[in-house]
Design a protein around this motif. Structure first.
Motif, PDB file in Angstrom:
ATOM      1  N   ALA A  30      79.974  32.293  54.337  1.00 24.33           N
ATOM      2  CA  ALA A  30      81.339  32.210  54.836  1.00 24.33           C
ATOM      3  C   ALA A  30      81.417  32.749  56.262  1.00 24.33           C
ATOM      4  O   ALA A  30      82.042  32.133  57.135  1.00 24.33           O
ATOM      5  N   ALA A  33      79.963  30.263  58.669  1.00 28.43           N
ATOM      6  CA  ALA A  33      80.881  29.150  58.934  1.00 28.43           C
ATOM      7  C   ALA A  33      81.978  29.588  59.894  1.00 28.43           C
ATOM      8  O   ALA A  33      82.359  28.842  60.812  1.00 28.43           O
ATOM      9  N   LEU A  34      82.480  30.823  59.714  1.00 26.21           N
ATOM     10  CA  LEU A  34      83.547  31.317  60.593  1.00 26.21           C
ATOM     11  C   LEU A  34      83.036  31.496  62.021  1.00 26.21           C
ATOM     12  O   LEU A  34      83.736  31.181  62.981  1.00 26.21           O
ATOM     13  N   GLY A  37      82.897  28.128  63.515  1.00 24.40           N
ATOM     14  CA  GLY A  37      84.261  27.667  63.770  1.00 24.40           C
ATOM     15  C   GLY A  37      84.852  28.354  64.987  1.00 24.40           C
ATOM     16  O   GLY A  37      85.475  27.714  65.833  1.00 24.40           O
TER      17      GLY A  37
ATOM     18  N   GLY B  78      87.517  31.837  53.680  1.00 29.12           N
ATOM     19  CA  GLY B  78      86.758  31.296  54.806  1.00 29.12           C
ATOM     20  C   GLY B  78      87.330  29.970  55.271  1.00 29.12           C
ATOM     21  O   GLY B  78      87.548  29.746  56.467  1.00 29.12           O
ATOM     22  N   LEU B  82      89.199  28.887  58.845  1.00 29.93           N
ATOM     23  CA  LEU B  82      88.753  27.763  59.675  1.00 29.93           C
ATOM     24  C   LEU B  82      89.922  26.829  59.996  1.00 29.93           C
ATOM     25  O   LEU B  82      90.090  26.410  61.146  1.00 29.93           O
ATOM     26  N   MET B  85      92.140  28.453  62.583  1.00 26.94           N
ATOM     27  CA  MET B  85      91.605  28.381  63.939  1.00 26.94           C
ATOM     28  C   MET B  85      91.731  26.967  64.490  1.00 26.94           C
ATOM     29  O   MET B  85      92.107  26.766  65.650  1.00 26.94           O
TER      30      MET B  85
END
Lengths: 221, 230
Positions: A30, A33-34, A37, B78, B82, B85
């Motif tokens: 996680a 992925a952040l 991103g 998570g 995303l 953002m």
């Protein structure tokens, strides 16, 4: 039998260590992925925020009054109480013509963020609401899209408007309140007044700092 | 095995997140002061639901029962971050309106609910479809609720639609009742509860009528099952 011995007899999927590793792996995934991103969006987010600030600056400082990028010419002023105010400087040919900064008022529904534009003599060029959470239909009349109330600040200064007029009419001042909403305009008036006082306290510092930030000949602040 | 037709039916109507399961009422009531806000929140939630269902489903064989909730919450948080953002970067106007509520999608029980009830037991494609349909049903509910509150509360429909969908959709922004003074109650949270109550009653009446019709016609196993949820 000890705990460790119990654990080692279990199938591996049911052991404590598997659960811990599993949770750790998912957390890692996680956060990965952040991080990715964030990489892709951070630039655009910063751009959007800059656009927002620029748009609100344009509303309080007429474009004829400056020829610089106000976002790039800022001064952080430490005020009483230890908080810092970021002041945007409008300069024309190196001469500071106006300043803009945010003030916060405590309204009915929480903080009201305002952008003030003040010319070098301390006169208000414009006030705009950046964000608020006032009651729709009552308190949101402070927005320019709803009523022209916020324009009533234009041209006022501490010198042309005496101290006791910086209130809503209900409190003996000169500003209209809205029917059903007094707290909101009261908060805005107070915040604007405090903003002007802040400017008069730091006027010399602000006008001098431009000269330091962008030295141009012939300028005596 | 669940059929895709059933998944669609469940998501859009029978087990509609708001009107059927009565879940996710916090975001539902908080953002639906306009139809545009409802649409934006619905679409954001739909994106999260599809992604979280697909991810949870693909992990379903490794995740053990003891830690599954913690893992689901972590994955959902998570994904929501995303989406938050991405919206901040590319749908900035809408993010300014919904910004406060997007992080709260994490606590939307419908999402954890679908992960637990559906995605952890079905394959990836079925789970993604379930997410899509549940999300579509949620969006539908939010838009209806937002539209009713907006028309009665401020006399407009899809105000500021261009902020969400781009300038080509500015035509959606209509003034339904010109010179309307507004009915503040409907825009405030109590109005949300009231409109939701009337809409729920409306769905019950509709379902009851459909069921009666199904009983009157030749008993058909499939339609009797489908309306059985009401």
């Amino acid at each position: 039998m000890s705990d460790a011995a119990v654990q080692s007899k279990l199938p591996w999927r049911e052991r404590l260590v598997f659960h811990a590793a599993m949770l750790g792996a998912v957390a890692l995934l996680a956060s990965g992925a952040l991080a990715i991103g964030n990489r892709f969006t951070a630039g655009d987010i910063a751009l959007r925020h800059a656009e927002d600030t620029r748009a609100s600056l344009q509303q309080v400082i007429p474009s004829a009054a400056h020829d610089n990028d106000m976002l790039k010419q800022t001064v952080d002023v430490a005020d009483a109480g230890g908080h810092h105010v970021r002041v945007f400087l409008a300069t024309k040919k190196g001469r500071t013509t106006a300043v803009a900064f945010q003030v916060v008022g405590q309204g009915y529904g929480g903080a009201i963020h305002l952008m003030l534009g003040i010319d070098r003599d301390g006169q208000l060029l414009g006030v705009r609401v950046i964000s608020h959470s006032e009651t729709p239909g009552l308190g949101d009349n402070i927005e320019l899209s709803k009523t022209k109330w916020i324009l009533s600040f234009n041209g006022l200064s501490l010198t042309n408007t005496p101290e006791k007029q910086w209130h809503v009419k209900k409190d003996g001042g000169r500003f209209d309140q809205f029917s059903g909403a007094t707290i909101t305009p009261r908060a805005v008036v107070k915040a604007v007044h405090e903003g002007l006082e802040f400017y008069s306290r730091h006027r010399n510092q602000l006008l001098n700092s431009t000269a330091a930030a962008a030295p141009k000949k012939g300028e005596t602040p | 095995m669940t059929s895709y037709g059933q998944i669609t039916r469940d998501g859009l109507w029978d087990k509609n997140v708001v009107f059927g399961q009565m879940l996710a009422l916090c975001p539902t009531l908080a953002v639906t002061s306009t139809a545009t806000n409802g649409l934006g929140m619905g679409l954001a939630t739909m994106a999260v639901l599809v992604a979280s269902n697909a991810v949870v489903s693909s992990f379903r064989r490794i995740i053990t029962a003891e830690i599954r909730i913690a893992v689901f919450v972590l994955l959902i948080a998570g994904i929501v971050t995303l989406v938050d953002m991405a919206m901040n970067a590319w749908l900035h106007e809408l993010h300014k309106v919904l910004g406060l509520f997007i992080p709260l999608i994490v606590t939307n029980c419908a999402i954890l609910g679908r992960a637990e009830a559906f995605a952890s037991r079905n394959n990836v494609l079925a789970s993604a479809t379930d997410g899509l349909m549940m999300g579509a049903g949620f969006t539908f509910a939010l838009v209806i609720l937002g539209a009713v509150r907006e028309i009665l509360g401020s006399g407009t429909l899809f105000a500021h639609a261009e902020a969400l969908l781009g300038n080509s959709f500015a035509f959606l922004d209509t003034t339904v009742i010109p010179d309307y003074k507004g009915f503040l109650l409907l825009i405030l949270p109590p109005g949300g509860f009231m409109v939701l109550g009337f809409l729920l009653a409306g769905k019950r009446i509709l379902d009851a009528r459909l069921q009666r019709k199904a009983v009157e016609s030749i008993p058909d196993v499939e339609s009797a099952c489908a309306t059985g949820h009401a």
